[in-house]
Design an enzyme around this catalytic site. Structure first.
Site, PDB file in Angstrom:
ATOM      1  N   ASN A  53      12.452 149.675 -35.599  1.00 61.77           N
ATOM      2  CA  ASN A  53      12.518 150.523 -36.789  1.00 61.77           C
ATOM      3  C   ASN A  53      11.100 150.771 -37.308  1.00 61.77           C
ATOM      4  O   ASN A  53      10.225 149.910 -37.215  1.00 61.77           O
ATOM      5  CB  ASN A  53      13.435 149.925 -37.865  1.00 61.77           C
ATOM      6  CG  ASN A  53      13.021 148.552 -38.340  1.00 61.77           C
ATOM      7  OD1 ASN A  53      12.584 147.711 -37.564  1.00 61.77           O
ATOM      8  ND2 ASN A  53      13.185 148.297 -39.624  1.00 61.77           N
ATOM      9  N   GLU A  55       9.491 152.231 -40.768  1.00 59.24           N
ATOM     10  CA  GLU A  55       9.774 152.665 -42.127  1.00 59.24           C
ATOM     11  C   GLU A  55       8.699 153.610 -42.651  1.00 59.24           C
ATOM     12  O   GLU A  55       7.590 153.692 -42.115  1.00 59.24           O
ATOM     13  CB  GLU A  55       9.868 151.448 -43.054  1.00 59.24           C
ATOM     14  CG  GLU A  55      11.070 150.587 -42.782  1.00 59.24           C
ATOM     15  CD  GLU A  55      11.221 149.430 -43.744  1.00 59.24           C
ATOM     16  OE1 GLU A  55      12.286 148.807 -43.705  1.00 59.24           O
ATOM     17  OE2 GLU A  55      10.294 149.138 -44.524  1.00 59.24           O
ATOM     18  N   CYS A  64      15.412 154.340 -37.363  1.00 58.42           N
ATOM     19  CA  CYS A  64      15.966 153.049 -36.951  1.00 58.42           C
ATOM     20  C   CYS A  64      15.605 152.741 -35.494  1.00 58.42           C
ATOM     21  O   CYS A  64      15.268 153.633 -34.715  1.00 58.42           O
ATOM     22  CB  CYS A  64      17.484 153.064 -37.099  1.00 58.42           C
ATOM     23  SG  CYS A  64      18.035 153.339 -38.784  1.00 58.42           S
ATOM     24  N   GLU A  66      17.534 151.821 -33.011  1.00 54.26           N
ATOM     25  CA  GLU A  66      18.439 152.390 -32.015  1.00 54.26           C
ATOM     26  C   GLU A  66      18.058 153.831 -31.685  1.00 54.26           C
ATOM     27  O   GLU A  66      18.016 154.229 -30.517  1.00 54.26           O
ATOM     28  CB  GLU A  66      19.886 152.361 -32.538  1.00 54.26           C
ATOM     29  CG  GLU A  66      20.397 150.971 -32.873  1.00 54.26           C
ATOM     30  CD  GLU A  66      20.171 150.545 -34.313  1.00 54.26           C
ATOM     31  OE1 GLU A  66      21.014 149.799 -34.834  1.00 54.26           O
ATOM     32  OE2 GLU A  66      19.164 150.950 -34.921  1.00 54.26           O
ATOM     33  N   CYS A  98      23.649 151.634 -38.372  1.00 50.03           N
ATOM     34  CA  CYS A  98      23.967 152.503 -39.504  1.00 50.03           C
ATOM     35  C   CYS A  98      24.753 153.723 -39.005  1.00 50.03           C
ATOM     36  O   CYS A  98      24.877 153.946 -37.796  1.00 50.03           O
ATOM     37  CB  CYS A  98      22.681 152.945 -40.207  1.00 50.03           C
ATOM     38  SG  CYS A  98      21.705 154.156 -39.289  1.00 50.03           S
ATOM     39  N   CYS A 101      22.787 156.084 -36.639  1.00 45.17           N
ATOM     40  CA  CYS A 101      22.641 155.516 -35.287  1.00 45.17           C
ATOM     41  C   CYS A 101      23.972 155.510 -34.542  1.00 45.17           C
ATOM     42  O   CYS A 101      24.014 155.772 -33.343  1.00 45.17           O
ATOM     43  CB  CYS A 101      22.056 154.111 -35.367  1.00 45.17           C
ATOM     44  SG  CYS A 101      20.320 154.115 -35.846  1.00 45.17           S
TER      45      CYS A 101
END
Length: 159
Positions: A53, A55, A64, A66, A98, A101
Protein backbone atom coordinates in the site's frame (compact mmCIF):
# COMPACT_ATOMS: atom_id res chain seq x y z
CA UNK A 1 -8.55 -22.96 7.16
CA UNK A 2 -5.09 -24.46 6.79
CA UNK A 3 -3.77 -24.75 10.33
CA UNK A 4 0.01 -24.60 10.73
CA UNK A 5 -0.13 -26.74 13.87
CA UNK A 6 -1.40 -29.72 11.88
CA UNK A 7 0.93 -31.91 9.86
CA UNK A 8 -0.81 -31.08 6.59
CA UNK A 9 1.71 -29.33 4.33
CA UNK A 10 0.85 -25.93 2.92
CA UNK A 11 1.13 -25.99 -0.89
CA UNK A 12 4.48 -24.51 -1.94
CA UNK A 13 2.92 -21.70 -3.92
CA UNK A 14 0.80 -20.56 -0.95
CA UNK A 15 3.76 -20.62 1.43
CA UNK A 16 5.96 -18.77 -1.07
CA UNK A 17 3.17 -16.30 -1.79
CA UNK A 18 2.73 -15.58 1.91
CA UNK A 19 6.47 -15.01 2.34
CA UNK A 20 6.48 -12.68 -0.67
CA UNK A 21 3.50 -10.76 0.71
CA UNK A 22 5.32 -10.36 4.04
CA UNK A 23 8.37 -8.99 2.23
CA UNK A 24 6.14 -6.57 0.31
CA UNK A 25 4.46 -5.46 3.54
CA UNK A 26 7.82 -4.25 4.83
CA UNK A 27 8.03 -1.85 1.86
CA UNK A 28 4.68 -0.18 2.60
CA UNK A 29 4.50 3.61 2.59
CA UNK A 30 1.89 4.22 5.29
CA UNK A 31 2.91 7.27 7.35
CA UNK A 32 -0.70 8.30 8.07
CA UNK A 33 -2.52 5.13 9.08
CA UNK A 34 0.55 3.11 10.09
CA UNK A 35 -1.40 0.17 8.59
CA UNK A 36 1.06 -1.74 6.44
CA UNK A 37 -0.22 -4.18 3.81
CA UNK A 38 1.64 -6.39 1.36
CA UNK A 39 0.30 -8.53 -1.48
CA UNK A 40 1.84 -11.20 -3.67
CA UNK A 41 0.14 -12.20 -6.91
CA UNK A 42 0.86 -15.61 -8.47
CA UNK A 43 0.77 -15.41 -12.27
CA UNK A 44 -0.19 -18.35 -14.46
CA UNK A 45 3.45 -19.04 -15.38
CA UNK A 46 4.58 -19.11 -11.72
CA UNK A 47 5.95 -15.55 -11.62
CA UNK A 48 5.16 -13.72 -8.37
CA UNK A 49 4.44 -9.99 -8.55
CA UNK A 50 4.31 -8.08 -5.26
CA UNK A 51 2.72 -4.83 -4.19
CA UNK A 52 2.37 -2.75 -1.05
CA UNK A 53 0.00 0.00 0.00
CA UNK A 54 1.12 3.53 -0.82
CA UNK A 55 -0.66 6.23 1.15
CA UNK A 56 -1.15 9.87 0.27
CA UNK A 57 -2.13 12.85 2.43
CA UNK A 58 -5.16 13.13 0.15
CA UNK A 59 -6.40 9.79 1.42
CA UNK A 60 -8.56 8.99 -1.62
CA UNK A 61 -5.38 8.84 -3.71
CA UNK A 62 -3.99 5.99 -1.60
CA UNK A 63 -3.53 2.73 -3.49
CA UNK A 64 -3.87 -0.60 -1.73
CA UNK A 65 -1.34 -3.43 -1.93
CA UNK A 66 -3.68 -5.73 -3.87
CA UNK A 67 -4.31 -3.17 -6.61
CA UNK A 68 -0.61 -2.27 -6.71
CA UNK A 69 0.24 -5.91 -7.41
CA UNK A 70 -2.43 -6.25 -10.11
CA UNK A 71 -1.40 -3.00 -11.81
CA UNK A 72 2.28 -4.00 -11.74
CA UNK A 73 1.49 -7.43 -13.17
CA UNK A 74 -0.74 -6.15 -15.96
CA UNK A 75 1.77 -3.44 -16.87
CA UNK A 76 4.38 -6.19 -17.23
CA UNK A 77 2.12 -8.18 -19.57
CA UNK A 78 0.61 -10.68 -17.12
CA UNK A 79 -3.14 -11.11 -17.40
CA UNK A 80 -3.90 -14.56 -15.94
CA UNK A 81 -3.49 -15.11 -12.21
CA UNK A 82 -3.81 -18.16 -9.97
CA UNK A 83 -3.77 -16.67 -6.48
CA UNK A 84 -3.00 -13.69 -4.29
CA UNK A 85 -1.74 -13.62 -0.71
CA UNK A 86 -2.25 -10.63 1.57
CA UNK A 87 -0.26 -9.76 4.68
CA UNK A 88 -0.72 -7.06 7.34
CA UNK A 89 0.82 -6.34 10.72
CA UNK A 90 -2.42 -7.51 12.34
CA UNK A 91 -1.57 -11.05 13.37
CA UNK A 92 -4.54 -12.16 15.43
CA UNK A 93 -7.27 -11.93 12.79
CA UNK A 94 -7.79 -11.99 9.05
CA UNK A 95 -8.03 -8.71 7.17
CA UNK A 96 -10.12 -8.90 4.00
CA UNK A 97 -9.52 -6.66 0.97
CA UNK A 98 -11.42 -3.38 0.74
CA UNK A 99 -14.33 -3.02 -1.68
CA UNK A 100 -12.22 -1.44 -4.43
CA UNK A 101 -9.67 -4.27 -4.23
CA UNK A 102 -12.43 -6.89 -4.18
CA UNK A 103 -13.83 -5.38 -7.36
CA UNK A 104 -10.42 -5.41 -9.09
CA UNK A 105 -9.77 -8.98 -7.93
CA UNK A 106 -13.29 -10.08 -8.94
CA UNK A 107 -12.39 -9.26 -12.54
CA UNK A 108 -9.62 -11.87 -12.27
CA UNK A 109 -11.99 -14.85 -12.42
CA UNK A 110 -11.32 -17.79 -10.11
CA UNK A 111 -8.27 -16.27 -8.42
CA UNK A 112 -7.41 -17.92 -5.09
CA UNK A 113 -7.09 -15.58 -2.11
CA UNK A 114 -5.09 -16.46 0.99
CA UNK A 115 -4.63 -14.64 4.30
CA UNK A 116 -2.49 -15.57 7.29
CA UNK A 117 -2.90 -14.93 11.02
CA UNK A 118 -1.80 -16.62 14.23
CA UNK A 119 -4.66 -19.07 13.56
CA UNK A 120 -3.05 -20.33 10.37
CA UNK A 121 -3.59 -19.82 6.66
CA UNK A 122 -7.13 -19.26 5.44
CA UNK A 123 -8.39 -19.33 1.87
CA UNK A 124 -10.85 -16.45 1.47
CA UNK A 125 -13.75 -16.30 -0.95
CA UNK A 126 -14.08 -13.36 -3.33
CA UNK A 127 -17.82 -13.91 -3.19
CA UNK A 128 -17.53 -11.46 -0.31
CA UNK A 129 -18.23 -8.97 -3.08
CA UNK A 130 -21.81 -10.08 -3.58
CA UNK A 131 -22.75 -7.68 -6.38
CA UNK A 132 -19.72 -6.82 -8.42
CA UNK A 133 -20.00 -4.13 -11.05
CA UNK A 134 -19.43 -5.08 -14.68
CA UNK A 135 -20.11 -3.74 -18.14
CA UNK A 136 -21.77 -5.68 -20.92
CA UNK A 137 -22.51 -4.64 -24.50
CA UNK A 138 -25.98 -3.25 -25.14
CA UNK A 139 -28.19 -5.94 -26.66
CA UNK A 140 -29.39 -3.96 -29.68
CA UNK A 141 -26.42 -2.97 -31.86
CA UNK A 142 -28.70 -0.95 -34.17
CA UNK A 143 -29.48 1.41 -31.28
CA UNK A 144 -25.75 1.83 -30.67
CA UNK A 145 -25.13 2.65 -34.31
CA UNK A 146 -27.87 5.28 -34.22
CA UNK A 147 -26.28 6.84 -31.16
CA UNK A 148 -29.22 6.09 -28.85
CA UNK A 149 -26.93 4.24 -26.44
CA UNK A 150 -23.23 4.37 -25.72
CA UNK A 151 -23.00 0.64 -26.34
CA UNK A 152 -22.30 -0.21 -22.75
CA UNK A 153 -24.86 -0.92 -20.07
CA UNK A 154 -24.02 -1.14 -16.39
CA UNK A 155 -25.15 -4.31 -14.61
CA UNK A 156 -24.62 -5.83 -11.22
CA UNK A 157 -23.29 -9.34 -11.50
CA UNK A 158 -23.50 -12.07 -8.90
CA UNK A 159 -21.06 -14.79 -9.89
Amino acid sequence: MINKSKTEPVPWDVAELLKSSQDACSKSYSPYSKFRVGAALLCEDGQIITGCNVENASYGLTICAERTAVVKAVSEGYKVFKAIAICTDVKDKFIAPCGACRQVLAEQNHIGLFAESTEGIEPLNLALLIHRFTFVPAEDSSERQEGKQLGITAHFYNK
